[in-house]
Design a protein around this motif. Structure first.
Motif, PDB file in Angstrom:
ATOM      1  N   THR A 110     -25.819  24.869 -23.065  1.00  0.00           N
ATOM      2  CA  THR A 110     -25.403  24.730 -23.686  1.00  0.00           C
ATOM      3  C   THR A 110     -24.800  22.721 -23.446  1.00  0.00           C
ATOM      4  N   GLU A 111     -23.919  22.598 -22.468  1.00  0.00           N
ATOM      5  CA  GLU A 111     -23.504  21.585 -21.821  1.00  0.00           C
ATOM      6  C   GLU A 111     -24.422  20.706 -22.324  1.00  0.00           C
ATOM      7  N   SER A 151     -25.005  20.010 -25.988  1.00  0.00           N
ATOM      8  CA  SER A 151     -23.674  18.812 -26.327  1.00  0.00           C
ATOM      9  C   SER A 151     -23.733  17.264 -25.783  1.00  0.00           C
ATOM     10  N   ARG A 163     -24.073  14.467 -28.698  1.00  0.00           N
ATOM     11  CA  ARG A 163     -23.028  13.113 -29.660  1.00  0.00           C
ATOM     12  C   ARG A 163     -24.276  12.116 -29.027  1.00  0.00           C
TER      13      ARG A 163
END
Length: 139
Positions: free
Chosen positions: A41-42, A45, A49
């Motif tokens: 998930t990170e 993300s 971005r």
């Protein structure tokens, strides 16, 4: 050797940032590659971005996201456990860490990995403080 990669190190594989060669070298030499359950998930993300900032086209974003999903299917992804959470909280007491960073450290401790790999200096120092053999991927 069981090597744990946090999100900052793992993302280098997809972004082409400095340090990608070392990440790939470590992954190739590992007998097992471990990550925390929240790592994907990170990484997604961070990809999103960069996509929003225009670094990736829609097609590139979709291709890289598919690669992330496929790669994580091959990893040993550790669930969040009570022990990992306890280790994470103890790490936060030793060093100033965000919760997600502490969970990487706690998960690595609970998984009893041989090497913790990160591109975050503060996280590297905290991982060393709790006794994890650590490699900081420099940029």
């Amino acid at each position: 050797m069981n090597i744990f990669f946090d999100a900052s190190a793992m993302f280098k594989r997809y972004s082409g940032e400095a340090g990608v060669d070392r990440v790939l070298q470590l992954q190739a030499s590992a007998s097992a590659v471990t990550a925390a359950v929240h790592c994907k998930t990170e990484v997604a993300s961070a990809l999103m971005r960069q996509w929003r900032e225009g670094a990736f086209s829609n097609e590139e974003y979709e291709r890289v996201l598919a690669d992330i999903h496929a790669d994580f299917d091959e990893l040993s992804v550790m669930p969040l456990s009570r022990q990992a959470e306890r280790y994470a909280i103890a790490a936060m007491r030793l060093a100033t860490l965000r919760g997600m960073d502490a969970l990487h450290i706690g998960t690595a401790q609970a998984a009893r990995v041989d090497l913790f790999v990160t591109a975050d200096r503060c996280q590297a120092a905290a991982a060393q403080a709790v006794g994890l053999k650590t490699e900081l991927i420099e940029v």
